[in-house]
Design a protein around this motif. Structure first.
Motif, PDB file in Angstrom:
ATOM      1  N   LEU A 402       0.830  -1.210   0.000  1.00  0.00           N
ATOM      2  CA  LEU A 402       0.000   0.000   0.000  1.00  0.00           C
ATOM      3  C   LEU A 402       0.863   1.259   0.000  1.00  0.00           C
ATOM      4  O   LEU A 402       0.498   2.274  -0.601  1.00  0.00           O
ATOM      5  N   GLU A 403       2.006   1.190   0.670  1.00  0.00           N
ATOM      6  CA  GLU A 403       2.912   2.347   0.682  1.00  0.00           C
ATOM      7  C   GLU A 403       3.533   2.563  -0.688  1.00  0.00           C
ATOM      8  O   GLU A 403       3.644   3.702  -1.161  1.00  0.00           O
ATOM      9  N   GLU A 404       3.934   1.465  -1.341  1.00  0.00           N
ATOM     10  CA  GLU A 404       4.492   1.582  -2.695  1.00  0.00           C
ATOM     11  C   GLU A 404       3.449   2.121  -3.674  1.00  0.00           C
ATOM     12  O   GLU A 404       3.782   2.836  -4.625  1.00  0.00           O
ATOM     13  N   ALA A 405       2.172   1.803  -3.422  1.00  0.00           N
ATOM     14  CA  ALA A 405       1.105   2.284  -4.302  1.00  0.00           C
ATOM     15  C   ALA A 405       0.758   3.738  -4.053  1.00  0.00           C
ATOM     16  O   ALA A 405       0.030   4.344  -4.838  1.00  0.00           O
ATOM     17  N   GLY A 406       1.241   4.334  -2.949  1.00  0.00           N
ATOM     18  CA  GLY A 406       0.963   5.731  -2.633  1.00  0.00           C
ATOM     19  C   GLY A 406      -0.252   5.934  -1.756  1.00  0.00           C
ATOM     20  O   GLY A 406      -0.622   7.077  -1.467  1.00  0.00           O
ATOM     21  N   ILE A 407      -0.882   4.845  -1.308  1.00  0.00           N
ATOM     22  CA  ILE A 407      -2.107   4.964  -0.513  1.00  0.00           C
ATOM     23  C   ILE A 407      -1.798   5.319   0.931  1.00  0.00           C
ATOM     24  O   ILE A 407      -2.476   6.163   1.537  1.00  0.00           O
ATOM     25  N   ALA A 524       1.061   4.410  -7.961  1.00  0.00           N
ATOM     26  CA  ALA A 524       1.943   3.544  -8.753  1.00  0.00           C
ATOM     27  C   ALA A 524       1.656   2.088  -8.384  1.00  0.00           C
ATOM     28  O   ALA A 524       1.194   1.785  -7.277  1.00  0.00           O
ATOM     29  N   TRP A 525       1.926   1.194  -9.330  1.00  0.00           N
ATOM     30  CA  TRP A 525       1.783  -0.233  -9.057  1.00  0.00           C
ATOM     31  C   TRP A 525       3.007  -0.710  -8.275  1.00  0.00           C
ATOM     32  O   TRP A 525       4.134  -0.440  -8.670  1.00  0.00           O
ATOM     33  N   GLY A 530      10.698  -4.102  -4.818  1.00  0.00           N
ATOM     34  CA  GLY A 530      10.577  -3.064  -3.797  1.00  0.00           C
ATOM     35  C   GLY A 530       9.898  -3.570  -2.542  1.00  0.00           C
ATOM     36  O   GLY A 530      10.294  -3.226  -1.420  1.00  0.00           O
ATOM     37  N   ILE A 531       8.865  -4.408  -2.699  1.00  0.00           N
ATOM     38  CA  ILE A 531       8.152  -4.939  -1.539  1.00  0.00           C
ATOM     39  C   ILE A 531       9.068  -5.816  -0.699  1.00  0.00           C
ATOM     40  O   ILE A 531       9.120  -5.702   0.537  1.00  0.00           O
TER      41      ILE A 531
END
Length: 682
Positions: A402-407, A524-525, A530-531
């Motif tokens: 969720l952090e990588e997605a920007g949420i 972003a997806w 990164g995860i």
């Protein structure tokens, strides 16, 4: 060069400490100026008055990356054209700070508090009323201070079909222009980065002269004001002073008459000469000309109509996660979905991993000391597996995604004001959510995202966040014997205690109040690389710190039980368990085992009572008291180990003492209240 490595340019001299710039927000009423301040301000900004009976302004320190600024939110000002009493005070502080020049030294009311002259001005402009705000912009350029334009409410302007070319506007004005939606946090970081760059360059904005036919008439007045003695007395840029005297401003004209009476006739004659060459009074001509220049600039940088399809998906999601009213609901929905998914997955993973291992190891009942130590080591490792695989990894993996997605950045921004009530920033929302699964990675995440006293306060509070182990005990025992209302009451009590403790700790650590810019990255997806990398960064402490201490603690407690020390422990703890909490004496060991792992407390209760059914031995008040005490009791040894590394041994032991004290006070208080309730309503 590796593609995964990014280079960040660090200035030779960081703007911190004595080099910290003073940045002032200015603008008309209802432009979103206060929203921009709140988006960056600390949990407890300072409220001060410009004069003893003057307007109030807010100020706080704000961290922008490695640098820092002193951010000031001044009262609104409509125009410098006709200065009222309050606007006149604002202009004085914008020009001189608290060091007023000779022309103002005689005034009865002098600055009451220290107020350094601003290094940078940020004018918050309403994009839906750009033309009117541009008139104030042209006036602020005359002050000679570096200026940044925060073009706010661009989302509303876009919905109305108004598109503003920020690059063209910046080129015409000669100052940085940043599009923002302050109440959603969009563009906020870019505004303050531009302000720091302007503070470093120290370049005043380009002043725009009046139209040529007016400028010619002001030549004689300009010559008079260019004298060195006038500049020294007013300490104001001559273009600004020229406009104020040309527009017949009462304050500046009176001060000029008082300090330069011999020049006053020449000034009045120069004004009269200029008016004779113009069709209207000079003041009206200047105002009309400024209005015309603002309107012309507005037409050059704006366009009406066009399609609003570009970026519609991002605007839709921002409307869910960043809306001032509905954003909190969106954030709560994210929390609920995360917890639901994690607990569903955790139940499955626990049934595949730690549960079978625990059943298997139960067949091994050693009697020798060596066998007891071996069994304790295995129990410790199984306990570690029970923490990491079912609860920690799914939660951290999902939150990192969720952090990588920007949420998560948007969730942090929305809950920021709520966390201000406990002296923290919304940036700790993610660690607190992680803490509902396990406090260990939550504290590691706090260490990675905070610093200073805020790290200490967040870590101390995380010890009171009910992790999955404590939640499992509350749900298992409380749900069976107290019902859903009892379970809800315990979790609600936890929220109340967290809020009260947060306020108390914020007052104890007074220097925690430093503003923090919540960056809002584009959606972003997430990528698997990164995860995985970020998950390992946040869980690596499990291998290096938690595992040895968990195994050592398991061995120590097993040896105490092996040599019959459990009866001694129960006796020593009887003043707490029996006298204060009203629990059976034999529950002393289960309480002590809670230091190792909270789940062991419930297992040890069953072993101590010799039954899986508790109600024949404990009434509902004792069950409620035990659950409340266990909820706030000393964090497990794994959490304590990470605390040692994060906040040091002194604060870690303070956390132990604080949690023990709170557990005793709240647990005993709940027992007394419930006993009184039963006595009044049998």
């Amino acid at each position: 060069m590796n593609a995964g490595i990014s280079i960040v340019a660090v200035p030779r001299q960081l703007l911190r400490g004595e080099r910290r710039p003073r940045v002032v927000l200015v603008g008309r009423l209802r432009t979103g100026k206060s929203s921009l301040f709140l988006a960056a301000s600390s949990a407890s900004p300072q409220h001060r008055k410009l004069l003893r009976d003057g307007d109030v302004y807010d100020e706080c320190l704000v961290d922008v990356g490695l640098e820092q600024m002193s951010l000031v939110d001044l009262p609104p000002i409509e125009s410098l054209h006709t200065l009222g009493a309050h606007d006149r005070v604002l202009v004085k502080y914008l020009l001189w700070g608290d060091r007023w020049p000779a022309v103002a030294a005689h005034e009865a009311e002098q600055p009451a508090l220290a107020f350094r002259s601003p290094d940078v001005l940020i004018q918050v402009v309403d994009a839906t009323a750009l033309q009117r705000d541009l008139e104030l912009t042209l006036e602020l350029c005359l002050l000679g201070k570096p200026l940044v334009i925060a073009l706010n409410r661009v989302d509303e302007a876009r919905r109305k079909g108004l598109y503003i070319n920020t690059r063209a506007l910046s080129e015409h004005l000669g100052v940085p222009v940043v599009a923002t939606v302050a109440h959603m946090g969009l563009g906020v970081s870019e505004v303050f980065v531009a302000a720091l760059a302007a503070a470093r360059k120290k370049e005043p904005p380009r002043t725009s002269a009046p139209s040529k036919y007016i400028d010619v008439t002001l030549e004689s007045l300009r010559v008079l004001l260019a004298r060195p003695e006038v500049a020294e007395a007013f300490r104001a840029p001559w273009p600004f002073l020229l406009m104020q005297l040309a527009e017949n401003d009462d304050y500046f004209l009176q001060e000029f008459a008082g300090h330069f009476p011999e020049l006053l006739p020449e000034v009045l004659a120069a004004r009269l000469s200029a008016e004779r060459q113009l069709p209207r009074p000079l003041s009206e001509e200047l105002h009309a000309d400024r209005h015309h220049r603002a309107a012309t600039l507005f037409e050059q940088v704006t366009q009406f109509g066009g399609s609003a399809d570009s970026g519609r998906g991002q605007r839709f999601l921002d409307g869910i996660f960043l809306h001032p009213r509905w954003g909190l609901i969106g954030s709560l929905a994210v929390f609920a979905l995360v917890l639901l998914m994690v607990f569903k997955v955790s139940a499955i993973l626990d049934g595949w991993t730690s549960a079978p291992l625990a059943d298997w190891v139960q067949q091994w009942q050693p009697e020798s000391t060596a066998g007891v130590v071996g069994r304790a080591v295995v129990d410790g490792l199984i306990g570690l597996i029970g923490i990491v695989i079912p609860y920690m990894l799914p939660l951290v993996l999902l939150l990192v995604a969720l952090e990588e997605a920007g949420i998560m950045h948007r969730v942090a921004f929305v809950v920021d004001r709520g966390f201000h009530h406990i002296g923290l920033h919304g940036g700790v929302a993610t660690p607190f959510l992680v803490g509902l699964g396990c406090n260990v990675p939550a504290i590691s995440l706090v260490a990675a995202t905070t610093s200073g006293k805020e790290r200490v306060v967040a870590t101390l509070l995380l010890a009171f966040v009910p992790c999955s182990a404590r939640s499992a005990i509350i749900l298992a025992m409380g749900g069976k014997y107290l019902g859903w209302l009892g379970v809800f009451a315990i979790f609600a009590l936890t929220l109340v205690v967290l809020t009260a403790l947060g306020g108390a700790l914020a007052r104890r650590y007074t220097d925690v109040a430093v503003g923090l810019i919540q960056e809002i990255p584009p959606y972003a997806w997430p990528t698997w690389h990164g995860i995985v990398v970020r998950t390992w960064e946040r869980t690596s402490d499990i291998v290096t710190i938690v595992t040895p201490l968990l195994v050592a603690g398991s061995v120590l407690l097993a040896l105490l039980n092996h040599f019959g020390a459990d009866q001694v422990i129960n006796l020593l703890l009887s003043p707490i368990t029996h006298w204060w909490l009203g629990l059976p004496v034999l529950l002393g060991v289960p309480i002590l085992f809670g230091v190792l792992r909270k789940e062991l407390s419930l297992l040890m209760v069953y072993q101590a009572l010799g039954s899986m059914e508790i109600d024949p031995f404990l009434d509902w008040i004792q069950i409620a008291t035990f659950l409340v005490f266990l909820t706030f009791y000393i964090p497990c040894v794994s959490t304590f180990a990470v605390m040692l590394r994060t906040i040091g041994w002194r604060q870690a032991w303070f956390s132990v003492g604080l949690s023990a004290l709170v557990a005793l006070l709240i647990g005993g208080g709940v027992r007394l209240l419930l006993e009184l309730w039963r006595a009044v309503l049998p």
